[in-house]
Design a protein around this motif. Structure first.
Motif, PDB file in Angstrom:
ATOM      1  N   ARG A 141       0.830  -1.212   0.000  1.00 24.86           N
ATOM      2  CA  ARG A 141       0.000   0.000   0.000  1.00 24.86           C
ATOM      3  C   ARG A 141       0.862   1.258   0.000  1.00 24.86           C
ATOM      4  NH1 ARG A 141      -3.839  -0.957   5.056  1.00 24.86           N
ATOM      5  NH2 ARG A 141      -1.811  -1.631   5.875  1.00 24.86           N
ATOM      6  N   TYR A 142       2.036   1.162   0.643  1.00 16.75           N
ATOM      7  CA  TYR A 142       2.949   2.303   0.615  1.00 16.75           C
ATOM      8  C   TYR A 142       3.468   2.541  -0.793  1.00 16.75           C
ATOM      9  CZ  TYR A 142       2.945   1.688   5.683  1.00 16.75           C
ATOM     10  OH  TYR A 142       2.570   1.573   7.003  1.00 16.75           O
ATOM     11  N   SER A 145       0.730   4.326  -2.713  1.00 16.78           N
ATOM     12  CA  SER A 145       0.621   5.731  -2.298  1.00 16.78           C
ATOM     13  C   SER A 145       1.715   6.569  -2.929  1.00 16.78           C
ATOM     14  CB  SER A 145       0.703   5.836  -0.765  1.00 16.78           C
ATOM     15  OG  SER A 145      -0.364   5.136  -0.157  1.00 16.78           O
ATOM     16  N   SER A 148       1.056   7.038  -6.655  1.00 12.54           N
ATOM     17  CA  SER A 148      -0.031   7.985  -6.896  1.00 12.54           C
ATOM     18  C   SER A 148       0.404   9.432  -6.714  1.00 12.54           C
ATOM     19  CB  SER A 148      -1.207   7.691  -5.962  1.00 12.54           C
ATOM     20  OG  SER A 148      -0.859   7.937  -4.610  1.00 12.54           O
TER      21      SER A 148
END
Length: 246
Positions: A141-142, A145, A148
Protein backbone atom coordinates in the motif's frame (compact mmCIF):
# COMPACT_ATOMS: atom_id res chain seq x y z
CA UNK A 1 23.66 4.78 32.49
CA UNK A 2 22.82 3.12 35.81
CA UNK A 3 21.12 0.23 34.02
CA UNK A 4 24.32 -0.40 32.07
CA UNK A 5 26.60 -0.32 35.10
CA UNK A 6 24.65 -2.78 37.27
CA UNK A 7 25.17 -5.84 34.98
CA UNK A 8 28.87 -5.02 34.67
CA UNK A 9 29.23 -4.81 38.45
CA UNK A 10 27.42 -8.14 38.88
CA UNK A 11 29.65 -9.85 36.32
CA UNK A 12 32.78 -8.50 38.01
CA UNK A 13 31.51 -9.66 41.40
CA UNK A 14 30.87 -13.17 40.06
CA UNK A 15 34.30 -13.23 38.44
CA UNK A 16 35.97 -12.08 41.67
CA UNK A 17 34.05 -14.65 43.72
CA UNK A 18 34.95 -17.46 41.30
CA UNK A 19 38.60 -16.44 41.37
CA UNK A 20 38.63 -16.46 45.18
CA UNK A 21 36.86 -19.84 45.31
CA UNK A 22 39.12 -21.55 42.76
CA UNK A 23 42.31 -19.79 43.91
CA UNK A 24 44.37 -21.01 40.95
CA UNK A 25 46.68 -19.12 38.56
CA UNK A 26 44.43 -19.91 35.57
CA UNK A 27 41.62 -17.75 37.02
CA UNK A 28 43.16 -14.48 38.25
CA UNK A 29 41.13 -11.78 39.97
CA UNK A 30 39.83 -8.75 38.02
CA UNK A 31 42.34 -6.20 39.46
CA UNK A 32 45.34 -8.27 38.31
CA UNK A 33 43.81 -8.75 34.85
CA UNK A 34 42.95 -5.07 34.43
CA UNK A 35 46.46 -4.05 35.54
CA UNK A 36 47.93 -6.41 32.96
CA UNK A 37 45.49 -5.15 30.33
CA UNK A 38 46.50 -1.50 30.76
CA UNK A 39 50.18 -2.48 30.77
CA UNK A 40 49.76 -4.42 27.51
CA UNK A 41 47.77 -1.58 25.93
CA UNK A 42 50.39 1.02 26.82
CA UNK A 43 53.61 -0.93 26.28
CA UNK A 44 52.63 -4.17 24.57
CA UNK A 45 51.57 -5.23 21.10
CA UNK A 46 47.89 -5.76 21.93
CA UNK A 47 46.67 -2.54 20.20
CA UNK A 48 48.28 -3.74 16.97
CA UNK A 49 46.56 -7.13 17.15
CA UNK A 50 43.21 -5.55 18.06
CA UNK A 51 43.55 -3.16 15.14
CA UNK A 52 44.29 -5.98 12.71
CA UNK A 53 41.28 -7.97 13.91
CA UNK A 54 39.07 -4.89 13.75
CA UNK A 55 40.17 -4.20 10.18
CA UNK A 56 39.43 -7.79 9.20
CA UNK A 57 35.96 -7.64 10.75
CA UNK A 58 35.15 -4.34 9.06
CA UNK A 59 36.30 -5.60 5.67
CA UNK A 60 34.35 -8.86 6.04
CA UNK A 61 31.12 -7.16 7.12
CA UNK A 62 31.39 -4.64 4.31
CA UNK A 63 32.10 -7.32 1.71
CA UNK A 64 29.12 -9.40 2.84
CA UNK A 65 26.68 -6.56 3.49
CA UNK A 66 26.54 -4.99 0.03
CA UNK A 67 25.69 -8.10 -2.06
CA UNK A 68 23.45 -9.49 0.69
CA UNK A 69 21.49 -6.24 0.87
CA UNK A 70 21.01 -6.03 -2.89
CA UNK A 71 20.03 -9.68 -3.27
CA UNK A 72 17.97 -9.79 -0.06
CA UNK A 73 15.88 -6.72 -0.87
CA UNK A 74 15.44 -7.88 -4.46
CA UNK A 75 14.29 -11.33 -3.33
CA UNK A 76 11.95 -9.83 -0.72
CA UNK A 77 10.27 -7.63 -3.32
CA UNK A 78 10.31 -10.09 -6.23
CA UNK A 79 9.05 -13.68 -5.87
CA UNK A 80 10.85 -14.63 -9.06
CA UNK A 81 14.25 -13.54 -7.71
CA UNK A 82 13.42 -15.23 -4.41
CA UNK A 83 12.81 -18.53 -6.22
CA UNK A 84 16.18 -18.20 -7.94
CA UNK A 85 18.36 -17.19 -5.00
CA UNK A 86 16.82 -18.58 -1.82
CA UNK A 87 17.11 -22.33 -2.68
CA UNK A 88 20.88 -21.91 -3.09
CA UNK A 89 21.03 -20.09 0.26
CA UNK A 90 19.02 -22.85 1.94
CA UNK A 91 21.46 -25.46 0.62
CA UNK A 92 24.66 -23.62 1.57
CA UNK A 93 23.63 -21.96 4.84
CA UNK A 94 23.50 -25.11 7.06
CA UNK A 95 27.00 -26.23 6.03
CA UNK A 96 29.51 -25.60 8.87
CA UNK A 97 31.69 -23.31 6.80
CA UNK A 98 34.50 -23.18 9.36
CA UNK A 99 35.25 -26.71 8.14
CA UNK A 100 36.12 -25.16 4.77
CA UNK A 101 38.95 -23.07 6.28
CA UNK A 102 41.74 -25.44 5.13
CA UNK A 103 40.39 -25.30 1.56
CA UNK A 104 40.05 -21.51 1.72
CA UNK A 105 43.63 -21.26 2.96
CA UNK A 106 44.81 -23.37 0.02
CA UNK A 107 43.06 -21.12 -2.50
CA UNK A 108 43.53 -17.69 -0.90
CA UNK A 109 46.72 -18.17 1.07
CA UNK A 110 47.59 -17.54 4.71
CA UNK A 111 47.13 -13.77 4.72
CA UNK A 112 44.22 -11.48 5.46
CA UNK A 113 42.19 -12.39 2.38
CA UNK A 114 41.39 -15.95 3.48
CA UNK A 115 40.22 -14.83 6.93
CA UNK A 116 38.13 -11.97 5.57
CA UNK A 117 36.57 -14.25 2.98
CA UNK A 118 35.64 -16.89 5.58
CA UNK A 119 33.91 -14.38 7.85
CA UNK A 120 32.16 -12.66 4.94
CA UNK A 121 31.02 -15.99 3.51
CA UNK A 122 29.42 -16.97 6.82
CA UNK A 123 27.67 -13.69 7.67
CA UNK A 124 26.43 -13.18 4.09
CA UNK A 125 23.66 -15.73 4.62
CA UNK A 126 22.53 -14.11 7.87
CA UNK A 127 22.41 -10.71 6.19
CA UNK A 128 20.56 -12.06 3.17
CA UNK A 129 17.79 -13.86 5.09
CA UNK A 130 17.20 -10.89 7.38
CA UNK A 131 16.96 -8.40 4.52
CA UNK A 132 14.81 -10.66 2.38
CA UNK A 133 12.31 -11.33 5.18
CA UNK A 134 12.07 -7.66 6.19
CA UNK A 135 11.68 -6.45 2.60
CA UNK A 136 8.90 -8.98 2.08
CA UNK A 137 6.97 -7.48 5.01
CA UNK A 138 6.82 -3.96 3.56
CA UNK A 139 3.18 -3.24 2.75
CA UNK A 140 2.50 -2.71 -0.94
CA UNK A 141 0.00 0.00 0.00
CA UNK A 142 2.95 2.30 0.62
CA UNK A 143 4.12 1.58 -2.91
CA UNK A 144 0.72 2.52 -4.35
CA UNK A 145 0.62 5.73 -2.30
CA UNK A 146 4.03 6.78 -3.56
CA UNK A 147 3.16 5.96 -7.20
CA UNK A 148 -0.03 7.98 -6.90
CA UNK A 149 2.00 10.99 -5.71
CA UNK A 150 4.24 10.77 -8.75
CA UNK A 151 7.22 9.16 -7.05
CA UNK A 152 9.72 7.03 -8.93
CA UNK A 153 11.88 4.05 -8.04
CA UNK A 154 14.50 6.27 -6.43
CA UNK A 155 11.87 7.83 -4.17
CA UNK A 156 10.43 4.39 -3.39
CA UNK A 157 13.78 3.18 -2.10
CA UNK A 158 14.64 6.37 -0.20
CA UNK A 159 11.24 7.02 1.41
CA UNK A 160 9.66 3.58 1.79
CA UNK A 161 12.03 0.64 1.54
CA UNK A 162 15.10 2.06 3.32
CA UNK A 163 13.22 3.48 6.35
CA UNK A 164 11.37 0.18 6.70
CA UNK A 165 14.60 -1.81 6.56
CA UNK A 166 16.90 0.35 8.70
CA UNK A 167 15.93 -1.14 12.11
CA UNK A 168 16.48 -4.65 10.73
CA UNK A 169 19.79 -3.53 9.23
CA UNK A 170 21.09 -2.52 12.66
CA UNK A 171 19.68 -5.67 14.24
CA UNK A 172 21.45 -7.75 11.59
CA UNK A 173 24.69 -5.86 12.12
CA UNK A 174 24.58 -6.59 15.84
CA UNK A 175 23.97 -10.28 15.21
CA UNK A 176 26.59 -10.64 12.51
CA UNK A 177 29.13 -8.64 14.51
CA UNK A 178 29.03 -11.24 17.26
CA UNK A 179 29.31 -14.03 14.70
CA UNK A 180 32.18 -12.27 12.95
CA UNK A 181 34.20 -11.92 16.14
CA UNK A 182 33.68 -15.57 17.04
CA UNK A 183 34.59 -16.88 13.57
CA UNK A 184 37.57 -14.57 13.21
CA UNK A 185 38.91 -15.73 16.56
CA UNK A 186 38.97 -19.31 15.29
CA UNK A 187 40.42 -18.27 11.93
CA UNK A 188 43.21 -16.35 13.63
CA UNK A 189 44.38 -19.49 15.43
CA UNK A 190 45.41 -21.06 12.08
CA UNK A 191 48.63 -20.22 10.25
CA UNK A 192 49.01 -16.62 11.41
CA UNK A 193 50.90 -14.53 13.93
CA UNK A 194 48.62 -11.49 13.91
CA UNK A 195 45.21 -10.70 15.35
CA UNK A 196 43.71 -10.82 18.82
CA UNK A 197 42.74 -14.48 18.38
CA UNK A 198 46.38 -15.41 17.83
CA UNK A 199 47.42 -13.14 20.70
CA UNK A 200 45.12 -14.91 23.18
CA UNK A 201 46.01 -18.43 22.06
CA UNK A 202 49.73 -17.61 22.04
CA UNK A 203 49.50 -16.39 25.64
CA UNK A 204 47.60 -19.56 26.57
CA UNK A 205 50.28 -21.74 24.93
CA UNK A 206 52.97 -19.91 26.95
CA UNK A 207 50.90 -20.38 30.14
CA UNK A 208 50.81 -16.60 30.51
CA UNK A 209 47.36 -16.49 32.05
CA UNK A 210 47.34 -12.80 32.93
CA UNK A 211 48.26 -11.89 29.36
CA UNK A 212 45.64 -14.30 28.06
CA UNK A 213 42.90 -12.72 30.16
CA UNK A 214 44.15 -9.26 29.18
CA UNK A 215 43.64 -10.25 25.54
CA UNK A 216 40.15 -11.57 26.29
CA UNK A 217 39.38 -8.28 28.06
CA UNK A 218 40.60 -6.34 25.03
CA UNK A 219 38.44 -8.46 22.73
CA UNK A 220 35.41 -7.94 24.97
CA UNK A 221 35.93 -4.18 25.14
CA UNK A 222 36.35 -3.99 21.37
CA UNK A 223 33.00 -5.72 20.95
CA UNK A 224 31.42 -3.47 23.59
CA UNK A 225 32.56 -0.33 21.79
CA UNK A 226 31.32 -1.60 18.43
CA UNK A 227 27.90 -2.49 19.84
CA UNK A 228 27.68 0.91 21.54
CA UNK A 229 28.47 2.63 18.23
CA UNK A 230 25.76 0.62 16.48
CA UNK A 231 23.22 1.53 19.17
CA UNK A 232 24.13 5.21 18.90
CA UNK A 233 23.88 5.12 15.11
CA UNK A 234 20.50 3.41 15.27
CA UNK A 235 19.11 5.97 17.71
CA UNK A 236 20.27 8.76 15.42
CA UNK A 237 18.99 7.28 12.15
CA UNK A 238 15.88 5.42 13.41
CA UNK A 239 14.25 7.73 15.98
CA UNK A 240 10.79 6.45 15.05
CA UNK A 241 11.31 2.93 16.43
CA UNK A 242 9.77 1.94 19.76
CA UNK A 243 13.09 0.64 21.09
CA UNK A 244 14.80 3.98 20.60
CA UNK A 245 12.01 5.91 22.28
CA UNK A 246 12.27 4.05 25.58
Amino acid sequence: MKKNIIPAVLLLALWWAASAAVHRPFLPAPPAVFTEFFFRIVKGSMPLHLGISLARIGAALGAAFVPAFILGVSAGLSPRIDRLVSPAVYILFPIPKIALLPIILLFLGLGNLSKIFLVAFIVFFQFYLNFRDEAGLVSRRYFDSLWSLGGGRRHLFAHVILPALLPRVFSSLRMTLGTSIAILFMAETFATSQGIGWYIMDAWARISYLEMYAGITGLSLMGLVLFALLDAAEKRTCPWTTQNNR
